[in-house]
Every structure is written in C-alpha cells, then in structure tokens.
Write an enzyme that holds these catalytic residues in place. Sequence first.
Site, PDB file in Angstrom:
ATOM      1  N   SER A   1     -28.713 -31.815  50.625  1.00  0.00           N
ATOM      2  CA  SER A   1     -27.789 -32.037  51.746  1.00  0.00           C
ATOM      3  C   SER A   1     -26.544 -31.167  51.692  1.00  0.00           C
ATOM      4  CB  SER A   1     -27.362 -33.510  51.769  1.00  0.00           C
ATOM      5  OG  SER A   1     -28.457 -34.359  51.990  1.00  0.00           O
TER       6      SER A   1
ATOM      7  N   GLU B   1       0.802  -1.224   0.000  1.00  0.00           N
ATOM      8  CA  GLU B   1       0.000   0.000   0.000  1.00  0.00           C
ATOM      9  C   GLU B   1       0.840   1.282   0.000  1.00  0.00           C
ATOM     10  OE1 GLU B   1      -3.072   0.445  -0.387  1.00  0.00           O
ATOM     11  OE2 GLU B   1      -4.154  -1.368   0.174  1.00  0.00           O
TER      12      GLU B   1
END
Length: 686
Positions: free
Chosen positions: A339, A79
């Site tokens: 329990s 680029e």
Amino acid sequence: MRGVGAATLTIAATAASLAWYASTLPPLDFTAARDRSAVVLDREDRLLRPFLTADGRWKLPVGVADVDPRYLAMLKAFEDRRFDSHSGLDPVALLRAAGQMLRNGRIVSGGSTLTMQVARLLEPREERSLAAKLRQAVRAVELERRLNKDQILDLYLTLAPFGGNLEGVRAASFAYFGREPKRLSTAEAALLVALPQSPETRRPDRFPEAARKARERVLARVEAAGLATAAEVALARDEPVPTARKPFPNLAPHVAEQVVAEAPDERRQRLTIDARLQANFEQLARERSLGLAPQVSIAILAVDNETGEIRASVGGVDYFAAERAGSLDLTRALRSPGSALKPFIYALAFDNGIAHPETMLEDRPARYGLYVPENFDLGFQGMISARKALQLSLNVPTIELLSALGPQRFLSRLRDSGAAIAMPKEGGAPGLAVGLGGLGITLFDLTRLYVGLARGGEMLPLTVKAAAQANGNPPRLVDPVAAWYVADTLLGAPPPLNAAPGRIAYKTGTSYGYRDAWAVGFDRKHTIGVWVGRADNGAVPGLVGRVVAAPILFDAFSRLGHDPRPFPQPPNAIVSTTSNLPPPLRHLRQDVPKTLAALAKPGLSLAFPPEGARIDLAASAIDGRALLNLKVAGGAPPYTWLVDGAPVTPPTRRRETQWRPDGKGFVRISVIDGSGASESVSVRLQ
C-alpha cells in the site's frame, strides 16, 4: 695551520665525494607515499570506511594536523631531538653512533634522523651497512632541500610500519585503539612512538610484553624530557597494552563499496552521509532485528528534503551476516510496495481534478472484470471521505480512484518523475493491481517519491556524492496543492502503538504474502524510508508494515536529534471544507456518464487555451490586469473551472468564462462538467 688546512681539504673532498655520489643516484621515488588506502568520508570528513591497498595493506592518509601534538613531541624527543633544527643529518648523533660501532665492533645505534628514516622508508633496503647509511644520509639532505619539516613528518606518519599490514600512525591508531590519532592518551602515544623501531617483534597483538617494555623506554625518555609529569607517566605505565586488533570503521559499507567501484582511482571519496546518524541508524537496525527471525533484514534510507542528499543509508542489518545476505544493498532491491504507493494515487487524483480530500468514496464490494479488490481486514466502511480512506489505507476506495485515474496514466507519471518501476510482464497494459503493490520498486526510488511530496510535488534526484549537482529543471510529480493535501492527510494517519500522533506524515505498506513491510514518512526537513523483509524474498508470517516497519520509522525520526519540523503553511488555493467543493467533487460517481445528460452531449474538451499554449498576459490586459478567456466544448453543464487544482469560478452553465491570473509561469487549467468528466491542459503565462 697545516692541521686546519688538512681538515678543510678533507671536508671539501668529502663534500665533493658526497655530491658526486648523490649525482649518481636516481631521482627520489615518492610512489610509496602515494600508494595509499582509498578512504570514504562523511560530509564532515569523518572516516566511514577505509579499503586495503592493492597489496593488502592498511595505509590511511594522514598528516601533521591529524595527530595529537603530544605524540609528535614524544616522537621527536625519542627519535630525533634536533629534528626542527638540523638539515637532514644530526652530527652529534652520527658521532655517537660511530663511537659505539668502534667500541663494540658492530652497529649499536644508527644515529638516524627522522628524515633519514623517511629516506629509508621511501627506498627500503634490507641490509644495515655503511653504504645503506650513506645513501640514507644523502637522500635525507635531498629531502630537506625539497620539503619543509611538516611535509617530511607527513611522510613519516604515512609510511612508518606498525606491524603486520599496518602502515602509518593513523592505521595503527584505529587498529589498536579504535579511533583517530587526534586525541591520544600518554600511554597510547608512547606505544605508537615505540612500535616502528621493531614493528614485528613488538606487535602488541602478538608480543604484548615486548610492546610494554618498549613503551616503558619511551615513557622514561618522555619524563626526562619534561613532556609529562611523574604522575602522568605512572598512570601511563598502569594502562594495559592492547592485546588484539580492533576492526576498522565500516559505516555505510554498501554505499562505500559502490562509490569506490565507480571511481577506483580516487583515493578520497567524500559523501553526503552523516557518520553519527549512520552509526545511530545501523544500531537501530541491529536492535530491532533482535525480535525478528534470523533471516529477516532491515534497510533504512534518510534524505535531506531541501537538497536530496542522503544522510544515512543502511543496506542491511549486518554486512557480514551470511544468513541475512548482509553484503547485498537492500535499499536497491526490487520489492512489492504493498500500500506504500497509495498516496500517489490520491495525489494524482487530486491533481487532475478527479477528487479532493473531502470527496466521498464508496467502500463497498466492487468488481472490475475478474479483479475483486478487498480491504486488509476484509470489512467495508460504506461511504467515506478520500482523506479517511487514505488514512485507514482502505483498498477498495483506492482502486475506485485508480480506475478513474487510469493505471497507465498513474505509472507514466511515476516514471516521468524519475522512479524506476518494474512490471511482472513488461509490454502489457498494467492492471488495477498496481495500486496495491502489483509492481516492483526499490526503497531508494520509493523514498525519492516521498521526498517529492515533502517538496510540494517537485522531484529531486537523490545523491550520495557531496559534489553531485542536479542538472536542468527538476520534474514535477503533482502541483503544490495536491501535494499539500496528501501531506496533510498523512499527517493525520493513526500512529503505531505508543507513538505520538501528528508528528510526521507517513504511510505503511505490506506486500502480498507478507514478504515486505514498509514505512515511509517525512516532515519538512527529512524523509526516511524503512523496509523489512528477507533478502531472498521469502514470506515472513506476521510481517505487517504498521506493526513491524512503522515503529522503526518513528524511532528513526526520534534519533535525528530534533523534533519533527512542521510543514509550511498551506497554499492559498486549497479548499478545506466540503461545502466549498464544486458539486462534481463532492462524490466520485462512476455511473454518471450513463445518464441521459451525458449521452445527449458530445465529449468534453477544452476549446481554449490549447495544450502547451504560450499566452502573452500583456496582450490580454484590461485596466492594467490580465484577463484570460476560458472556453469549453461539449460535456454537460454546469462547468467548474480549476487552476492548479483549486476552483477559480463557481459552477456555471455558460461555456465561456474569464479568469485573472496572479502572475507569470506554468499553470494547469482544468474543467469538470456536470457528469463528472474532466479535461486539463498545461499552459505557460508570459
């Protein structure tokens, strides 16, 4: 010379015109860069879950340090080769673009630098005209003056479009490759370089061939620039282009949603969760769910005992499963614990001098008004120690202890420790059924209570935010001696099938009607809680904690990556054998208050020290050592004195005795008389 002068004047006039044009432009708007997806990270900044922006885009925060350096080199080569040296504009590229436009009568290549592309992304324009290019050029120069090169690259990496609702290289890397852009293959880096030039027409999930051709052009430039060998480029060309988007990370989705909802303006949330452990536990839940009904889900919570920080939180098997109500966080669902609260009845009984692990209890048919407790197997063991009764999870001895302790006292201590307890009918006096699951509690709060046991009775708030700190002194559930007794007892509980014994202290629970299966365990370092059941609280035949939840708990501990950490040495004050127990602690006798000795004496009370007293040890010192007077009123001799649950005197018929404290601090002083009645006070020695 005239030509040189004319050129100089032209350049000066152009510069002046550009300066005037720049002055007419509004200030640069960086809103687009700041508008990012909220991200939730783990304790080491690994991504747990990102969220869409308000307008439905994936736009994850990213910087130069977060991407593969080879990708950056390829980006510049393709680029903007002179990015590191120019000041926003590349004269060579601009002249080339101008020549192409003159020859072709249209814009062939824009000559844009990466900085100019950033300017366009900050101020999007649909048209491709000379006026748009001029604006980008002016903005590029402005950006170069305000920011350094890495900051400009950060903007590009965040704003570059990659097709659909993907913005930024990090979002694209997750969508197409399923991972962070920190480590990319040559083919992957080349594809990410190629896509922003024409993101919609090169989307690999829609136009894979166009994406492949664009990648080919980048690879050719990469090879020409010497950034990859011919062999590497050949391998990259053979690598298939992804043809579908991958899902974004979605670890700990329930917790992530919660923290984002609590602070919607925060773009970055750092949690205490460990991403690897979270993924492992979510996988564990999925694996174990395969043997369960489609409506049954699993919740898991793992906590660091030292800090109270949550390391993993699995709210359900599958976040997207409608039949399992996957979007509900089942670690916060109120359920009957069965329990699973029994250890706290025993802990409080030990703490209050009512019983000891070797105290003998009676496991036989019993009735408490209209309430008749039964054991799970409907059988009875006869005389049994408290230790064995808890390890076997017997209901009848547990209710016997709770009756001596008092249900209201039991619930008050749990609530004072920070646990949220829900009763079926708030306001009425609780009954003995609370000891066997007749209340509501969440996996979050139940796990927190077990963390308290693992910490020697000291409670901590559980936290999922890395910056959260506890305020003030943490509450205490029980004293260290009572907590150690329970931990040592649970360490000897029979393990599930094919599991090694004595590795973790744990307890299971099964709610009435087989609606909930629980297993919570701890070692010195971690506490893990497991819940299994239906989100709609429906019954599941055969859903038993020991059979279903306990194997998941032991599997979870095995996935922590280390062997269970051993418990610390027992406190010095423990009593380990029955022969050393005071007579009232050798047997829990409910009928003793009915004896003549008990009827002939007034009620037991501690005459000195009084509740909440502050005692100056220096004032009571004899021969340089403090000596504290203890006095009892009423009750039936002999009297046994205990400090923090441990006997400090042999049984005596005298109502007064003396005790030498070891040092300063808070202590609980208890006395038990010959009838089994007890009284306790908490005092501060200073």
